[in-house]
Design an enzyme around this catalytic site. Structure first.
Site, PDB file in Angstrom:
ATOM      1  N   CYS A  98      -5.880   1.788  -2.607  1.00  0.00           N
ATOM      2  CA  CYS A  98      -5.020   2.975  -2.744  1.00  0.00           C
ATOM      3  C   CYS A  98      -4.163   2.943  -4.004  1.00  0.00           C
ATOM      4  O   CYS A  98      -3.482   3.920  -4.300  1.00  0.00           O
ATOM      5  CB  CYS A  98      -4.146   3.139  -1.505  1.00  0.00           C
ATOM      6  SG  CYS A  98      -2.880   1.855  -1.286  1.00  0.00           S
ATOM      7  N   CYS A 150      -2.532  -3.020  -3.502  1.00  0.00           N
ATOM      8  CA  CYS A 150      -3.833  -2.784  -2.876  1.00  0.00           C
ATOM      9  C   CYS A 150      -4.766  -2.157  -3.904  1.00  0.00           C
ATOM     10  O   CYS A 150      -4.401  -1.200  -4.582  1.00  0.00           O
ATOM     11  CB  CYS A 150      -3.654  -1.863  -1.670  1.00  0.00           C
ATOM     12  SG  CYS A 150      -5.183  -1.258  -0.941  1.00  0.00           S
ATOM     13  N   CYS A 191      -2.750   4.919   2.691  1.00  0.00           N
ATOM     14  CA  CYS A 191      -3.883   4.039   2.382  1.00  0.00           C
ATOM     15  C   CYS A 191      -4.980   4.173   3.443  1.00  0.00           C
ATOM     16  O   CYS A 191      -4.705   4.062   4.646  1.00  0.00           O
ATOM     17  CB  CYS A 191      -3.439   2.592   2.298  1.00  0.00           C
ATOM     18  SG  CYS A 191      -4.789   1.464   1.859  1.00  0.00           S
ATOM     19  N   CYS A 236       0.826  -1.207   0.000  1.00  0.00           N
ATOM     20  CA  CYS A 236       0.000   0.000   0.000  1.00  0.00           C
ATOM     21  C   CYS A 236       0.861   1.258   0.000  1.00  0.00           C
ATOM     22  O   CYS A 236       2.056   1.227   0.305  1.00  0.00           O
ATOM     23  CB  CYS A 236      -0.888   0.047   1.251  1.00  0.00           C
ATOM     24  SG  CYS A 236      -1.958  -1.386   1.487  1.00  0.00           S
TER      25      CYS A 236
END
Length: 350
Positions: A71, A68, A41, A37
């Site tokens: 994000c 992810c 995030c 991330c």
């Protein structure tokens, strides 16, 4: 402090704060879920022992992690940089609202694409964001008990008429009533017994302006010292019944219950985000700030939560600390825990 000099402990603090300034400088790898991330995030904070830090997305993928979806750390952040550049330019501009052509020259994007990009990121057009920022400044001045006219000019409005134009369509008392403690406003109220204890409910002709526990009319008098306070009333009885039913069963929808609340533009944005949280779910202050359009304003989101005058209907009990700790509540942890239990007590999971 340069990014290269950051220790893992400092990176962890950045992740806890969801600080967007460090996006692109390092990657957070969550090995319990197999994803990586951005530092900012908005997802729920993972456990520290499951986190490893990487210099870039390629290093994280080499370690077997996938990006992810929330994000999108594998995507370029040029558009995000453009949004931040617009925000900085609008804040510097004062009364003059930059045109899309002006902002286009700054960012390199076409005016049409820039408009879509900024609205997708903040929920507002650049012009609407500038107006909301001025209104935010004016409300802060009004809260400091300045005169309405002084507050309007201090916020950067060229004339009072522009401030009142911005007021159109906004809920709540008029600016003068805000300053003058409810002067000219009629408020009906009642204290009723509920399974959570005695509850104060008060409403203007526009909607509920106060819902609290273990308070009486003296608290209402302090908040609105110049309003006309009337206990009960036939027209108020139906609204009161709806409010009590919602408190007893917070899973039932309550969007139909009108509110009369007043805050800064950002506070009102936070309250709208709170009302959109489904029953049985929770959010962190960082997530509230991000959804309200300013991911850096985590503390301001906490302040908006604390300034909520309408418990349950604006469900600030659904906000928890990063890491899942339920945190405090204005009316006591027992009431917060019971409200969450009635809703299912759920959070979003890992």
């Amino acid at each position: 402090m340069t990014t290269r000099s950051l220790s893992d402990e400092e990176r962890w603090h950045i992740v806890q704060d969801k600080d967007r300034r460090f996006d692109g400088h390092f990657i957070t790898g969550v090995h319990s879920t197999g994803i990586y991330c951005r530092p900012s995030c908005p997802a729920r904070l993972p456990k520290r022992e499951n986190v490893r830090f990487y210099a870039c997305a390629a290093d994280a993928e080499a370690a077997g992690l996938r990006p992810c979806k929330r994000c999108a750390p594998d995507r370029q952040s040029n558009e995000e940089a453009a949004v931040l550049a617009i925000i900085d330019e609008v804040r510097r501009a004062g009364e003059t609202i930059p045109t899309l052509d002006d902002l286009s020259r700054i960012t390199g994007y076409s005016p049409q694409h820039l408009q879509r990009l900024f609205k997708r990121a903040t929920g507002l057009s650049p012009a609407a964001y500038a107006r909301a920022l001025r209104h935010d400044r004016a409300q802060a001045a009004l809260s400091a008990n300045e005169s309405v006219t002084e507050a309007i000019y201090a916020a950067g409005y060229g004339a009072p008429s522009r401030f009142y134009d911005d007021q159109k369509g906004r809920t709540g008392m008029t600016p003068s009533a805000w300053v003058k403690g409810g002067e000219g406003v009629v408020i009906h109220w009642a204290v009723v017994a509920t399974s959570l204890g005695d509850m104060l409910v008060a409403a203007t002709d526009k909607g509920v302006c106060r819902l609290s526990f273990a308070e009486g009319p003296e608290a209402l008098q302090r908040r609105f010292p110049k309003a006309e306070l009337n206990e009960g009333g036939a027209a108020f009885a139906g609204l009161l019944a709806e409010v009590v039913a919602t408190v007893e069963d917070p899973t039932r929808g309550h969007d139909h219950i009108p509110l009369d609340v007043k805050g800064t533009a950002f506070q009102e944005a936070c309250w709208r985000v709170l009302r959109a949280i489904p029953a049985g779910e929770t959010r962190t202050y960082a997530e509230i700030a991000a959804a309200a359009g300013n991911p850096r304003a985590v503390r301001a989101a906490g302040s908006a939560n604390a300034r909520n005058n309408v418990a349950v209907l604006i469900p600030c009990h659904r906000v928890v600390r990063t890491g899942g700790d339920p945190g405090g509540y204005a009316y006591g942890s027992a009431i917060k825990a019971e409200l969450l239990r009635r809703e299912g007590g759920g959070d979003k999971g890992e």
